[in-house]
Design a protein around this motif. Structure first.
Motif, PDB file in Angstrom:
ATOM      1  N   UNK A 153      36.205  18.534  35.812  1.00  0.00           N
ATOM      2  CA  UNK A 153      35.680  19.966  36.611  1.00  0.00           C
ATOM      3  C   UNK A 153      37.206  20.305  37.589  1.00  0.00           C
ATOM      4  N   UNK A 154      37.631  19.508  38.195  1.00  0.00           N
ATOM      5  CA  UNK A 154      38.599  19.997  39.164  1.00  0.00           C
ATOM      6  C   UNK A 154      40.028  20.376  38.394  1.00  0.00           C
ATOM      7  N   UNK A 155      40.098  19.578  37.165  1.00  0.00           N
ATOM      8  CA  UNK A 155      41.280  19.975  36.228  1.00  0.00           C
ATOM      9  C   UNK A 155      41.088  21.653  35.748  1.00  0.00           C
ATOM     10  N   UNK A 156      39.636  21.682  35.320  1.00  0.00           N
ATOM     11  CA  UNK A 156      39.450  23.076  34.834  1.00  0.00           C
ATOM     12  C   UNK A 156      39.533  24.011  35.813  1.00  0.00           C
ATOM     13  N   UNK A 157      39.152  23.970  37.082  1.00  0.00           N
ATOM     14  CA  UNK A 157      39.386  24.731  38.168  1.00  0.00           C
ATOM     15  C   UNK A 157      40.782  24.959  38.463  1.00  0.00           C
ATOM     16  N   UNK A 158      41.590  24.067  38.313  1.00  0.00           N
ATOM     17  CA  UNK A 158      43.081  24.441  38.464  1.00  0.00           C
ATOM     18  C   UNK A 158      43.535  25.390  37.474  1.00  0.00           C
ATOM     19  N   UNK A 159      43.153  25.119  36.536  1.00  0.00           N
ATOM     20  CA  UNK A 159      43.638  25.863  35.075  1.00  0.00           C
ATOM     21  C   UNK A 159      43.098  27.288  35.438  1.00  0.00           C
ATOM     22  N   UNK A 160      41.804  27.489  35.507  1.00  0.00           N
ATOM     23  CA  UNK A 160      41.350  28.837  35.758  1.00  0.00           C
ATOM     24  C   UNK A 160      41.946  29.567  37.093  1.00  0.00           C
ATOM     25  N   UNK A 161      42.350  28.788  38.020  1.00  0.00           N
ATOM     26  CA  UNK A 161      42.833  29.308  39.171  1.00  0.00           C
ATOM     27  C   UNK A 161      44.167  29.970  38.753  1.00  0.00           C
ATOM     28  N   UNK A 162      45.209  29.251  38.005  1.00  0.00           N
ATOM     29  CA  UNK A 162      46.415  29.544  37.630  1.00  0.00           C
ATOM     30  C   UNK A 162      46.214  30.686  36.921  1.00  0.00           C
ATOM     31  N   UNK A 163      45.634  30.810  35.956  1.00  0.00           N
ATOM     32  CA  UNK A 163      45.294  31.981  34.955  1.00  0.00           C
ATOM     33  C   UNK A 163      44.831  33.260  35.584  1.00  0.00           C
ATOM     34  N   UNK A 164      43.853  33.124  36.552  1.00  0.00           N
ATOM     35  CA  UNK A 164      43.385  34.212  37.192  1.00  0.00           C
ATOM     36  C   UNK A 164      44.448  34.771  38.126  1.00  0.00           C
ATOM     37  N   UNK A 165      45.044  33.948  38.784  1.00  0.00           N
ATOM     38  CA  UNK A 165      46.363  34.200  39.668  1.00  0.00           C
ATOM     39  C   UNK A 165      47.313  35.259  38.786  1.00  0.00           C
ATOM     40  N   UNK A 166      47.623  34.766  37.451  1.00  0.00           N
ATOM     41  CA  UNK A 166      48.508  35.687  36.651  1.00  0.00           C
ATOM     42  C   UNK A 166      47.909  36.724  36.265  1.00  0.00           C
ATOM     43  N   UNK A 167      46.779  36.968  35.806  1.00  0.00           N
ATOM     44  CA  UNK A 167      46.115  38.115  35.088  1.00  0.00           C
ATOM     45  C   UNK A 167      45.815  39.136  36.059  1.00  0.00           C
ATOM     46  N   UNK A 168      46.062  38.674  37.478  1.00  0.00           N
ATOM     47  CA  UNK A 168      45.740  39.803  38.612  1.00  0.00           C
ATOM     48  C   UNK A 168      47.083  40.849  38.250  1.00  0.00           C
ATOM     49  N   UNK A 169      48.135  40.428  37.701  1.00  0.00           N
ATOM     50  CA  UNK A 169      49.489  41.183  37.717  1.00  0.00           C
ATOM     51  C   UNK A 169      49.374  42.221  36.372  1.00  0.00           C
ATOM     52  N   UNK A 170      48.193  42.158  35.616  1.00  0.00           N
ATOM     53  CA  UNK A 170      48.116  42.976  34.385  1.00  0.00           C
ATOM     54  C   UNK A 170      47.039  43.954  34.491  1.00  0.00           C
ATOM     55  N   UNK A 171      46.654  45.123  35.534  1.00  0.00           N
ATOM     56  CA  UNK A 171      45.794  45.915  35.800  1.00  0.00           C
ATOM     57  C   UNK A 171      45.131  46.737  34.358  1.00  0.00           C
ATOM     58  N   UNK A 172      46.097  47.075  33.552  1.00  0.00           N
ATOM     59  CA  UNK A 172      46.127  47.636  32.095  1.00  0.00           C
ATOM     60  C   UNK A 172      45.154  46.787  31.169  1.00  0.00           C
ATOM     61  N   UNK A 173      45.074  45.602  31.282  1.00  0.00           N
ATOM     62  CA  UNK A 173      44.392  44.950  30.257  1.00  0.00           C
ATOM     63  C   UNK A 173      43.007  45.242  30.220  1.00  0.00           C
TER      64      UNK A 173
END
Length: 374
Positions: A61-81
């Motif tokens: 669960x902690x590993x999954x949260x790390x992965x999710x947070x990293x992806x969410x952080x990066x996705x924020x830079x793509x407002x047109x998606x």
């Protein structure tokens, strides 16, 4: 056409790639912006510690949260998606045993991004008897079809060689009507790629990689170790087939007594030898081998491939594609296929008995309005 954001964190464990692609899930309409978010040294160490873990392990669960947070952080830079294709972080892959495990919850990422997320691409393929990997070959067909239409590729079979943590090859015929059509694709893992070399550099030099192949270029391969490596029964298994990242742990153990440069050179030679062996399983010799993934930046690897293979070896960028972002783009393209109910794997790519549309779709309230406009 849908603007899909594909996101990929591979077995090299260096970070997350993200790339926009416009597609109807069949053909490529265009390529958009891309970005990379590196894992910190601590994040990478935590993920390395999770390799081999299955969903029921306490640390997951902690590993999954790390992965999710990293992806969410990066996705924020793509407002047109309009849509996200989320691969997750592979921790374990044993299709003939416990299955496959990619850490990360697509539903959590959908809530974090406000976008529909397609995820868990591999499980259904494995459930139906496939290897669950590789999944990029159908996209390689789309890339070849796109390049052929641009006049950058001949209307003939070509091979894409992806060198991430593990190597995989896709033989594709861009003149076929669809990637799932008979004779359109054959794909399989070739053997270890960057993972053993990166692990060597981390252990011995506290470096993430052999930058440019500089260390390997100074060494001399141990031919006996390479020959023993090729005796592994896995190489005699017919394609399609797939590997866990650490299947060839014995190779890393074999180079342990060697000096740094010779060990690196031996790992590079083993990589090239495994790709040469893979050619025996292809339906016909491809006109060229187009190399994508991080391995194409390693001059020692590219030189070894050029010596080992009897056809032109070139970076995939030579036909107008982005070799660093191809896998991320692939999961955007695959996400649209899942949304449309189109197959993302088949008998000649993962060994599944019939074409399969895998994946799960998660979406927060209101996200489908952004996607479909209704």
């Amino acid at each position: 056409m849908i603007r899909a954001l594909g996101m990929m964190s591979g077995t090299s464990l260096d970070g997350v790639d993200a790339a926009l692609i416009e597609t109807d899930g069949i053909r490529i309409g265009g390529f958009g912006a891309s970005a990379f978010r590196a894992f910190s040294d601590n994040e990478s160490a935590v993920l390395h510690g999770g390799l081999g873990l299955w969903p029921d392990a306490p640390a997951v669960p902690d590993l999954a949260r790390l992965v999710e947070a990293a992806h969410a952080d990066l996705a924020a830079g793509f407002p047109d998606a309009q849509l996200v294709g989320f691969h997750g972080q592979t921790l374990a892959h044993d299709p003939r045993g416990r299955g496959t495990h990619q850490a990360g919850d697509g539903a959590a990422l959908a809530q974090a991004t406000g976008l529909p997320v397609v995820w868990d691409f591999r499980s259904e393929d494995v459930r139906r008897g496939g290897e669950g990997a590789p999944l990029v070959p159908f996209f390689h067909w789309a890339c070849a079809e796109w390049a052929m239409g641009q006049g950058r590729l001949a209307p003939a079979p070509v091979a894409f060689l992806n060198l991430g943590g593990v190597g995989n090859i896709s033989w594709v015929d861009p003149t076929a009507p669809a990637p799932e059509a008979p004779g359109a694709c054959l794909a399989f893992d070739t053997g270890p790629a960057n993972a053993p070399l990166n692990d060597l550099m981390r252990r011995r030099r506290r470096q993430a990689r052999d930058e440019g192949g500089a260390l390997a270029a100074q060494g001399t391969p141990d031919a006996a170790i390479v020959a023993a490596f090729l005796q592994d029964p896995w190489f005699a298994r017919p394609a399609p087939k797939s590997l866990d990242r650490d299947h060839f742990a014995a190779l890393s153990q074999a180079v342990a007594p060697l000096g740094d440069a010779d060990a690196a050179a031996t790992l590079v030679a083993a990589l090239a030898a495994s790709v040469a062996a893979a050619l025996d399983w292809l339906p016909s010799p491809p006109g060229q081998v187009l190399v994508c993934g991080g391995g194409r930046h390693n001059g020692a690897i590219m030189a070894a491939l050029a010596r080992a293979l009897p056809m032109l070896v070139a970076p995939v960028d030579s036909i107008g594609l982005d070799g660093d972002m191809l896998e991320a783009q692939a999961f955007g393209w695959l996400a649209v296929r899942v949304l449309r109910g189109l197959p993302i794997s088949g008998p000649m790519t993962t060994g599944v008995p019939e074409p399969v549309c895998g994946g799960r779709i998660s979406h927060p309230r209101g996200s489908l309005t952004k996607l479909f406009g209704t």
